[in-house]
Design an enzyme around this catalytic site. Structure first.
Site, PDB file in Angstrom:
ATOM      1  N   GLY A  72     -16.637  60.228  40.700  1.00 26.43           N
ATOM      2  CA  GLY A  72     -16.271  59.147  41.605  1.00 26.43           C
ATOM      3  C   GLY A  72     -16.623  57.781  41.042  1.00 26.43           C
ATOM      4  N   THR A  73     -17.783  57.684  40.431  1.00 20.40           N
ATOM      5  CA  THR A  73     -18.226  56.405  39.882  1.00 20.40           C
ATOM      6  C   THR A  73     -17.246  55.891  38.819  1.00 20.40           C
ATOM      7  OG1 THR A  73     -20.539  56.935  40.283  1.00 20.40           O
ATOM      8  CG2 THR A  73     -20.093  55.270  38.600  1.00 20.40           C
ATOM      9  N   ASN A 152     -20.376  57.020  52.995  1.00 19.61           N
ATOM     10  CA  ASN A 152     -21.244  58.103  52.557  1.00 19.61           C
ATOM     11  C   ASN A 152     -22.584  58.141  53.291  1.00 19.61           C
ATOM     12  OD1 ASN A 152     -21.200  55.653  50.855  1.00 19.61           O
ATOM     13  ND2 ASN A 152     -23.045  56.530  49.965  1.00 19.61           N
ATOM     14  N   GLN A 180     -15.870  60.805  49.994  1.00 22.57           N
ATOM     15  CA  GLN A 180     -16.442  61.502  51.152  1.00 22.57           C
ATOM     16  C   GLN A 180     -15.370  61.998  52.123  1.00 22.57           C
ATOM     17  OE1 GLN A 180     -19.691  62.219  51.895  1.00 22.57           O
ATOM     18  NE2 GLN A 180     -20.590  61.212  50.118  1.00 22.57           N
ATOM     19  N   SER A 200     -14.228  62.964  43.820  1.00 20.17           N
ATOM     20  CA  SER A 200     -15.266  63.558  42.985  1.00 20.17           C
ATOM     21  C   SER A 200     -15.412  65.024  43.355  1.00 20.17           C
ATOM     22  CB  SER A 200     -16.587  62.828  43.230  1.00 20.17           C
ATOM     23  OG  SER A 200     -17.626  63.469  42.529  1.00 20.17           O
ATOM     24  N   ALA A 201     -15.627  65.881  42.353  1.00 11.87           N
ATOM     25  CA  ALA A 201     -15.690  67.324  42.633  1.00 11.87           C
ATOM     26  C   ALA A 201     -16.999  67.746  43.299  1.00 11.87           C
ATOM     27  CB  ALA A 201     -15.498  68.112  41.342  1.00 11.87           C
ATOM     28  N   HIS A 202     -18.109  67.107  42.895  1.00 11.42           N
ATOM     29  CA  HIS A 202     -19.392  67.666  43.337  1.00 11.42           C
ATOM     30  C   HIS A 202     -19.706  67.391  44.799  1.00 11.42           C
ATOM     31  CE1 HIS A 202     -22.326  64.219  43.407  1.00 11.42           C
ATOM     32  NE2 HIS A 202     -21.444  63.659  42.592  1.00 11.42           N
ATOM     33  N   THR A 238     -11.989  63.733  24.734  1.00 11.06           N
ATOM     34  CA  THR A 238     -11.427  65.084  24.843  1.00 11.06           C
ATOM     35  C   THR A 238     -11.621  65.624  26.255  1.00 11.06           C
ATOM     36  OG1 THR A 238     -11.911  65.443  22.520  1.00 11.06           O
ATOM     37  CG2 THR A 238     -11.474  67.405  23.851  1.00 11.06           C
ATOM     38  N   CYS A 326     -28.551  57.193  45.895  1.00 15.01           N
ATOM     39  CA  CYS A 326     -28.760  56.084  44.958  1.00 15.01           C
ATOM     40  C   CYS A 326     -29.889  55.178  45.423  1.00 15.01           C
ATOM     41  CB  CYS A 326     -27.503  55.250  44.821  1.00 15.01           C
ATOM     42  SG  CYS A 326     -26.003  56.210  44.774  1.00 15.01           S
TER      43      CYS A 326
HETATM   44  C1  PLP Z   1     -20.937  60.192  45.612  1.00 21.65           C
HETATM   45  C2  PLP Z   1     -20.029  59.049  45.842  1.00 21.65           C
HETATM   46  C3  PLP Z   1     -19.495  58.331  44.765  1.00 21.65           C
HETATM   47  C4  PLP Z   1     -19.875  58.623  43.328  1.00 21.65           C
HETATM   48  O1  PLP Z   1     -19.326  59.825  42.866  1.00 21.65           O
HETATM   49  P1  PLP Z   1     -19.975  60.523  41.577  1.00 21.65           P
HETATM   50  O2  PLP Z   1     -19.026  61.633  41.265  1.00 21.65           O
HETATM   51  O3  PLP Z   1     -21.314  60.988  41.968  1.00 21.65           O
HETATM   52  O4  PLP Z   1     -19.988  59.497  40.493  1.00 21.65           O
HETATM   53  C5  PLP Z   1     -18.645  57.288  45.042  1.00 21.65           C
HETATM   54  N1  PLP Z   1     -18.310  56.976  46.309  1.00 21.65           N
HETATM   55  C6  PLP Z   1     -18.788  57.654  47.373  1.00 21.65           C
HETATM   56  C7  PLP Z   1     -18.361  57.266  48.738  1.00 21.65           C
HETATM   57  C8  PLP Z   1     -19.670  58.707  47.162  1.00 21.65           C
HETATM   58  O5  PLP Z   1     -20.156  59.366  48.219  1.00 21.65           O
END
Ligand code: PLP
Length: 393
Positions: A72-73, A152, A180, A200-202, A238, A326
């Site tokens: 996401g970042t 978030n 989110q 973001s996947a995680h 890659t 964070c």
């Molecule tokens: C976690 C989060 C991100 C960052 O995503 P990462 O994959 O951890 O870099 C960005 N925006 C929101 C709203 C998030 O909750």
């Protein structure tokens, strides 16, 4: 400490068995470089493009509008920096909200050093963007508006359709951080008039280190990393095909059962809030009561230090957090809660519970029992005074 209960799913989620299985099998079988022309490379490319197609389908995009990133970042950085730099001949003004994720806010602060001007639109006490202020913030030089879909820290859902439609009429590009939102809100980039979208996947039971940026075809974006030109020049390096496979699987699983999952989470949330109300006095919900994702419950426990509560809960095997991961190590109160309430005491007394689907009523009972015990203890030794006392004096 035997049993542990994880209520910090807004920080990250456990990888699902299905995603893990698909990812491992790709790691074992598809090690080729997707740019190589031999059969190993072709196998990798096929898997990569299948993953791209799967993600595209889930959000109503075309496969060539999907770019794999590291998360996401990075998606937010490419969207904002890349778009701003490529379009600075059209204007230098960007509009975001005051409660964006740090990866948006700090990206914009970087751009300010390059001569861009950023407006931060305030939110109301419910954590909802002040729409009229957004309309007022837009100028002739505005090239980009970026508003998150779901916050978030407090889980509020923003009125994106109105914002994106307004941007469309002004021919301003609209980006949304949907990290989110995926799995909680249905997303259709065409219908929702979204030009760029980050995920973001995680956060949706995938692995860390992989994300997606959707970019509507035709938009001009400068890459922020130079190299071999992977991801159609936007994100060199890659490709990690197994991570892309995992991303696709996570997005597919998350978007397939939104309604059913939301209902399950809503029931958990209701049960949790009811029990809290019955057992702990002076607790307030942060954020909108209805316009929020059900997985997120952010509560202010009047008179306590949230960090101490998080630590006590941890000793009881319960994982929660104050605001965002964070901010966890910083001494500053959450910028999100400050934007909403302008009340340091409230911000410092707030804890985020973010539920996953697996939690049972018995576990919720245990959590509330521990909460009641620890809150009582902390209030006894609180350096703050409960507000009512303060007002009496
Ligand atoms: C976690 C989060 C991100 C960052 O995503 P990462 O994959 O951890 O870099 C960005 N925006 C929101 C709203 C998030 O909750």
């Amino acid at each position: 400490m035997e049993k542990r209960i994880y209520l910090d799913n807004a920080a990250t989620t456990e990888i699902s068995a299905n995603v893990y299985k698909k990812m491992i099998s790709s790691f074992q079988q598809t090690f080729g470089n997707a740019k190589s022309i031999h059969s190993f490379g072709r196998d990798a490319l096929t898997e990569l493009e299948n993953a791209r197609e799967t993600v595209a389908k889930c959000i109503g995009a075309k496969p060539n509008e999907i770019y794999f990133t590291s998360g996401g970042t990075e998606s937010n950085n490419i969207a904002i920096k890349g778009f701003a730099r490529a379009n600075k001949n059209k204007g230098n003004h960007i509009v975001i909200s005051a409660i964006e994720h740090d990866s948006i806010i700090n990206t914009c602060k970087d751009l300010e050093k390059e001569g861009f001007v950023v407006s931060f639109v305030p939110v109301d006490r419910n954590g909802i963007i002040r729409y009229v202020e957004l309309l007022k913030a837009v100028r002739p030089k505005t090239i980009l508006v970026s508003i998150q879909m779901v916050n978030n820290e407090v889980g509020t859902i923003q009125p994106l359709q109105a914002i994106s439609e307004f941007c469309a009429t002004k021919e301003i590009v609209f980006h949304t951080d949907a990290v989110q939102a995926i799995g909680a809100c249905p997303v259709d980039v065409e219908k929702n008039k979204i030009s760029m979208l980050s995920m973001s996947a995680h956060k949706i039971h995938g692995p860390k280190g992989i994300g997606v940026l959707y970019v509507k075809s035709g938009l001009k974006i400068d890459p922020i990393v130079s190299g071999g030109g992977q991801e159609r020049g936007l994100r060199s390096g890659t490709e990690c095909v197994p991570l892309a496979v995992a991303m696709a699987e996570a997005v597919k699983d998350a978007t397939e059962n939104i309604e059913k999952n939301n209902q399950t989470l809503k029931n958990i949330k209701r049960y949790f809030l009811r029990k809290i109300k019955q057992t702990i006095p002076a607790v307030e919900l942060n954020g909108h009561t209805r316009d929020r994702i059900p997985a997120n419950v952010n509560l202010a426990f009047e008179g306590i230090d949230a960090k101490a509560l998080v630590m006590l809960l941890d000793m009881s095997g319960i994982a929660v957090s104050t605001g965002s991961a964070c901010n966890a190590g910083s001494i500053n109160p959450s910028h999100v809660l400050m934007a909403m309430y302008d009340d340091e005491d409230r911000a410092r007394a707030s804890v985020r519970f973010s539920f996953g689907l697996g939690i049972t009523p018995g576990e919720v009972d245990y959590v509330v029992d521990c909460l009641a015990k620890h809150v009582k203890k902390l209030r006894k030794i609180s350096p703050y005074k409960i507000k009512k006392d303060k007002e009496d004096k």
